[in-house]
Scaffold this motif. Structure first.
Motif, PDB file in Angstrom:
ATOM      1  N   PRO A 137       0.799  -1.066   0.051  1.00 53.71           N
ATOM      2  CA  PRO A 137      -0.003   0.162  -0.045  1.00 53.71           C
ATOM      3  C   PRO A 137       0.794   1.145  -0.071  1.00 53.71           C
ATOM      4  CG  PRO A 137      -0.803  -1.611   1.648  1.00 53.71           C
ATOM      5  CD  PRO A 137       0.338  -2.236   1.042  1.00 53.71           C
ATOM      6  N   GLU A 138       1.954   1.292   0.760  1.00 54.56           N
ATOM      7  CA  GLU A 138       2.853   2.399   0.889  1.00 54.56           C
ATOM      8  C   GLU A 138       3.370   2.755  -0.467  1.00 54.56           C
ATOM      9  OE1 GLU A 138       1.579   1.263   4.378  1.00 54.56           O
ATOM     10  OE2 GLU A 138       2.985   0.140   3.450  1.00 54.56           O
ATOM     11  N   VAL A 139       3.913   1.612  -1.118  1.00 48.15           N
ATOM     12  CA  VAL A 139       4.582   1.785  -2.587  1.00 48.15           C
ATOM     13  C   VAL A 139       3.516   2.133  -3.632  1.00 48.15           C
ATOM     14  CG1 VAL A 139       5.913   0.393  -4.553  1.00 48.15           C
ATOM     15  CG2 VAL A 139       6.430  -0.235  -1.909  1.00 48.15           C
ATOM     16  N   GLU A 140       2.300   1.686  -3.556  1.00 47.65           N
ATOM     17  CA  GLU A 140       1.335   1.893  -4.396  1.00 47.65           C
ATOM     18  C   GLU A 140       0.924   3.582  -4.265  1.00 47.65           C
ATOM     19  OE1 GLU A 140      -1.827   2.233  -7.433  1.00 47.65           O
ATOM     20  OE2 GLU A 140       0.196   0.771  -7.230  1.00 47.65           O
ATOM     21  N   THR A 141       0.782   3.911  -3.094  1.00 48.55           N
ATOM     22  CA  THR A 141       0.510   5.417  -2.657  1.00 48.55           C
ATOM     23  C   THR A 141       1.634   6.206  -3.452  1.00 48.55           C
ATOM     24  OG1 THR A 141      -0.577   4.741  -0.767  1.00 48.55           O
ATOM     25  CG2 THR A 141       0.175   7.120  -0.894  1.00 48.55           C
ATOM     26  N   VAL A 142       3.256   5.994  -2.991  1.00 46.69           N
ATOM     27  CA  VAL A 142       4.172   6.676  -3.688  1.00 46.69           C
ATOM     28  C   VAL A 142       4.295   6.452  -5.089  1.00 46.69           C
ATOM     29  CG1 VAL A 142       6.803   6.667  -4.118  1.00 46.69           C
ATOM     30  CG2 VAL A 142       5.668   6.024  -1.758  1.00 46.69           C
ATOM     31  N   GLU A 164       3.378   9.687  -9.873  1.00 46.51           N
ATOM     32  CA  GLU A 164       2.699  10.075 -11.257  1.00 46.51           C
ATOM     33  C   GLU A 164       2.193  11.464 -11.632  1.00 46.51           C
ATOM     34  OE1 GLU A 164       0.288   6.006 -13.259  1.00 46.51           O
ATOM     35  OE2 GLU A 164      -0.992   7.219 -11.701  1.00 46.51           O
ATOM     36  N   LYS A 165       1.790  11.868 -10.494  1.00 43.77           N
ATOM     37  CA  LYS A 165       1.180  13.489 -10.489  1.00 43.77           C
ATOM     38  C   LYS A 165       2.242  14.236 -10.673  1.00 43.77           C
ATOM     39  CE  LYS A 165      -3.121  12.056  -7.540  1.00 43.77           C
ATOM     40  NZ  LYS A 165      -3.771  12.328  -6.535  1.00 43.77           N
ATOM     41  N   LEU A 166       3.340  14.096 -10.325  1.00 39.78           N
ATOM     42  CA  LEU A 166       4.510  15.125 -10.074  1.00 39.78           C
ATOM     43  C   LEU A 166       5.706  15.041 -11.468  1.00 39.78           C
ATOM     44  CD1 LEU A 166       5.076  14.572  -6.433  1.00 39.78           C
ATOM     45  CD2 LEU A 166       4.388  16.676  -7.239  1.00 39.78           C
ATOM     46  N   ILE A 167       5.765  13.959 -11.932  1.00 45.28           N
ATOM     47  CA  ILE A 167       7.036  13.686 -12.701  1.00 45.28           C
ATOM     48  C   ILE A 167       6.739  13.191 -14.240  1.00 45.28           C
ATOM     49  CG2 ILE A 167       8.736  13.620 -10.733  1.00 45.28           C
ATOM     50  CD1 ILE A 167       8.893  10.559 -11.206  1.00 45.28           C
ATOM     51  N   LEU A 168       5.712  12.610 -14.588  1.00 47.48           N
ATOM     52  CA  LEU A 168       5.239  12.261 -15.883  1.00 47.48           C
ATOM     53  C   LEU A 168       5.755  13.130 -16.876  1.00 47.48           C
ATOM     54  CD1 LEU A 168       2.109  10.244 -15.737  1.00 47.48           C
ATOM     55  CD2 LEU A 168       4.403   9.493 -15.170  1.00 47.48           C
ATOM     56  N   GLY A 172       4.676   2.359 -12.580  1.00 49.71           N
ATOM     57  CA  GLY A 172       4.138   1.152 -12.340  1.00 49.71           C
ATOM     58  C   GLY A 172       4.464   0.644 -10.932  1.00 49.71           C
ATOM     59  N   ARG A 173       4.017  -0.735 -10.946  1.00 52.55           N
ATOM     60  CA  ARG A 173       4.199  -1.349  -9.499  1.00 52.55           C
ATOM     61  C   ARG A 173       4.208  -2.644  -9.739  1.00 52.55           C
ATOM     62  NH1 ARG A 173       1.867  -4.024  -6.388  1.00 52.55           N
ATOM     63  NH2 ARG A 173      -0.209  -2.930  -7.053  1.00 52.55           N
ATOM     64  N   ARG A 174       5.114  -3.388  -9.244  1.00 50.08           N
ATOM     65  CA  ARG A 174       4.962  -5.023  -9.193  1.00 50.08           C
ATOM     66  C   ARG A 174       5.313  -5.410  -7.593  1.00 50.08           C
ATOM     67  NH1 ARG A 174       3.313  -9.660  -8.861  1.00 50.08           N
ATOM     68  NH2 ARG A 174       4.108 -11.111 -10.020  1.00 50.08           N
ATOM     69  N   GLY A 175       4.344  -5.825  -7.024  1.00 45.64           N
ATOM     70  CA  GLY A 175       4.423  -6.244  -5.449  1.00 45.64           C
ATOM     71  C   GLY A 175       5.010  -4.891  -4.922  1.00 45.64           C
ATOM     72  N   LYS A 176       6.134  -5.018  -4.063  1.00 50.65           N
ATOM     73  CA  LYS A 176       6.538  -3.822  -3.602  1.00 50.65           C
ATOM     74  C   LYS A 176       7.677  -3.197  -4.298  1.00 50.65           C
ATOM     75  CE  LYS A 176       6.276  -6.395   0.762  1.00 50.65           C
ATOM     76  NZ  LYS A 176       7.115  -6.984   2.077  1.00 50.65           N
ATOM     77  N   TYR A 203       8.884   3.738 -16.209  1.00 52.56           N
ATOM     78  CA  TYR A 203       8.798   3.393 -17.432  1.00 52.56           C
ATOM     79  C   TYR A 203       9.413   4.577 -17.998  1.00 52.56           C
ATOM     80  CZ  TYR A 203       6.243  -0.850 -16.376  1.00 52.56           C
ATOM     81  OH  TYR A 203       5.919  -2.123 -16.001  1.00 52.56           O
ATOM     82  N   LEU A 204      10.722   4.284 -18.795  1.00 59.29           N
ATOM     83  CA  LEU A 204      11.279   5.561 -19.356  1.00 59.29           C
ATOM     84  C   LEU A 204      11.158   5.440 -20.915  1.00 59.29           C
ATOM     85  CD1 LEU A 204      14.603   5.501 -16.970  1.00 59.29           C
ATOM     86  CD2 LEU A 204      12.435   6.812 -16.773  1.00 59.29           C
ATOM     87  N   SER A 205      11.802   6.308 -21.540  1.00 59.94           N
ATOM     88  CA  SER A 205      11.774   6.301 -23.069  1.00 59.94           C
ATOM     89  C   SER A 205      11.949   4.642 -23.566  1.00 59.94           C
ATOM     90  CB  SER A 205      12.602   7.106 -23.721  1.00 59.94           C
ATOM     91  OG  SER A 205      12.533   8.509 -23.270  1.00 59.94           O
ATOM     92  N   ASP A 206      13.260   4.354 -23.097  1.00 58.56           N
ATOM     93  CA  ASP A 206      13.308   2.568 -23.828  1.00 58.56           C
ATOM     94  C   ASP A 206      13.882   1.881 -22.725  1.00 58.56           C
ATOM     95  OD1 ASP A 206      15.902   3.942 -23.626  1.00 58.56           O
ATOM     96  OD2 ASP A 206      16.519   3.777 -25.771  1.00 58.56           O
ATOM     97  N   LYS A 207      14.007   2.371 -21.242  1.00 59.67           N
ATOM     98  CA  LYS A 207      14.494   1.528 -20.235  1.00 59.67           C
ATOM     99  C   LYS A 207      13.333   1.667 -19.278  1.00 59.67           C
ATOM    100  CE  LYS A 207      18.678   0.935 -21.791  1.00 59.67           C
ATOM    101  NZ  LYS A 207      19.357  -0.371 -22.054  1.00 59.67           N
ATOM    102  N   VAL A 208      13.420   0.624 -18.303  1.00 58.31           N
ATOM    103  CA  VAL A 208      12.796   0.650 -16.843  1.00 58.31           C
ATOM    104  C   VAL A 208      13.762   0.659 -15.631  1.00 58.31           C
ATOM    105  CG1 VAL A 208      10.933  -0.548 -15.746  1.00 58.31           C
ATOM    106  CG2 VAL A 208      11.080  -0.786 -18.319  1.00 58.31           C
ATOM    107  N   LEU A 209      13.391   1.635 -15.045  1.00 57.54           N
ATOM    108  CA  LEU A 209      14.124   1.872 -13.834  1.00 57.54           C
ATOM    109  C   LEU A 209      13.146   1.122 -12.631  1.00 57.54           C
ATOM    110  CD1 LEU A 209      16.380   3.035 -11.893  1.00 57.54           C
ATOM    111  CD2 LEU A 209      14.844   5.242 -11.799  1.00 57.54           C
TER     112      LEU A 209
END
Length: 274
Positions: A5-10, A15-19, A54-58, A63-69
């Protein structure tokens, strides 16, 4: 902490700040946090645009231009976004600077958090290697599969739920809450869990985590969301950190034991050993 729940909240906050923001450069002050090649990380990150969160579990996924952090917050990790000047922060270990002069700062008192940069096509195999279970939703968390997995293990049910193979996202706090609601003793062997108990655990896992997401997570010590706000789910905790207090359901005093090295809270009447 943080749990799902904390990770999903973050995630929702970021999503509202940096997209849509384009990364200009990265300042790594604690290189051990970067679990992929550091030189490649520093080379690949500038110029990337943050497309979605995005989120998977914790795990938190950028999702970046051509990478995932991939970011794992571990015990104390948190993100803060500063639209202009960044204040001096003792535990700021990774600073992601954007072309619009904004900065995303990763802080971590214990320095346990990790960051990894992957090609998108490697993401599925990455999580397969982690042996993660399904997301705690009606769609993904199948009851029959859950029951079958329980029968194959002698692990205490709490320990089993914590290992992320049965279902993802549960940590120490929410496992205690789920098992209290399901009326299951935390040290009971997984293979002895009845169908009725399995159904209750399944139902309460989905319910507790959904409720915690709605409440913005739990702030026990230091957790805050991306806006620096506390969660409020702790106001609804019925058993976690309640040792010595009366059970809200039956009035029996809540006990605390050590199970698998974790402090474990339960009601000895509602969650009988036998």
């Amino acid at each position: 902490m943080p749990e799902l729940p904390e990770v999903e909240t973050v995630r929702r906050g970021l999503e509202k700040l940096i997209l849509g923001k384009k990364i200009s450069n990265i300042d790594i002050r604690y290189p051990k946090m970067i679990k992929t090649d550091l030189d490649e990380f520093l080379k690949e990150m500038p110029g990337q645009v943050i497309q979605t969160m995005g989120r998977r579990g914790k795990y938190l996924l950028f999702y970046l231009s051509d990478k995932v952090l991939i970011s794992h917050l571990r015990m104390e990790g948190k993100y803060f976004y500063y639209p202009d000047q960044v204040p001096e922060r003792k535990h700021a270990h990774v600073l992601i600077h954007f072309e619009d002069d904004g900065t995303l700062v990763y802080e971590d008192v214990r320095k346990f958090g990790t960051l990894e940069l992957l090609a998108p096509e490697l993401l599925d195999s990455y999580f397969i290697s982690k042996k993660l279970g399904p997301e705690p939703t009606e769609k993904d968390f199948d009851l029959l599969t859950f029951e079958k997995a329980l029968k194959k293990s002698k692990k205490p049910i709490k320990t089993h739920l914590l290992d992320q193979t049965l279902v993802v996202g549960l940590g120490n706090i929410y496992v205690d809450e789920v098992l209290w609601r399901a009326k299951v003793y935390p040290a009971k062997s997984s293979q002895t869990i009845t169908k009725k108990e399995a159904r209750a655990i399944h139902e309460q896992t989905i319910s507790v985590l959904e409720q915690a997401v709605d409440m913005g997570g739990s702030t026990i010590r230091s957790y805050t969301n991306a806006f620096g706000e506390n969660g409020t789910m702790q106001e609804l905790h019925q058993v976690y950190d309640k040792a010595g207090l009366a059970c809200s359901r039956c009035g029996t005093i809540i006990e605390k034991i050590q199970l698998g090295g974790r402090g474990t809270h339960f009601c000895p009447r509602c969650q009988r050993r036998s």
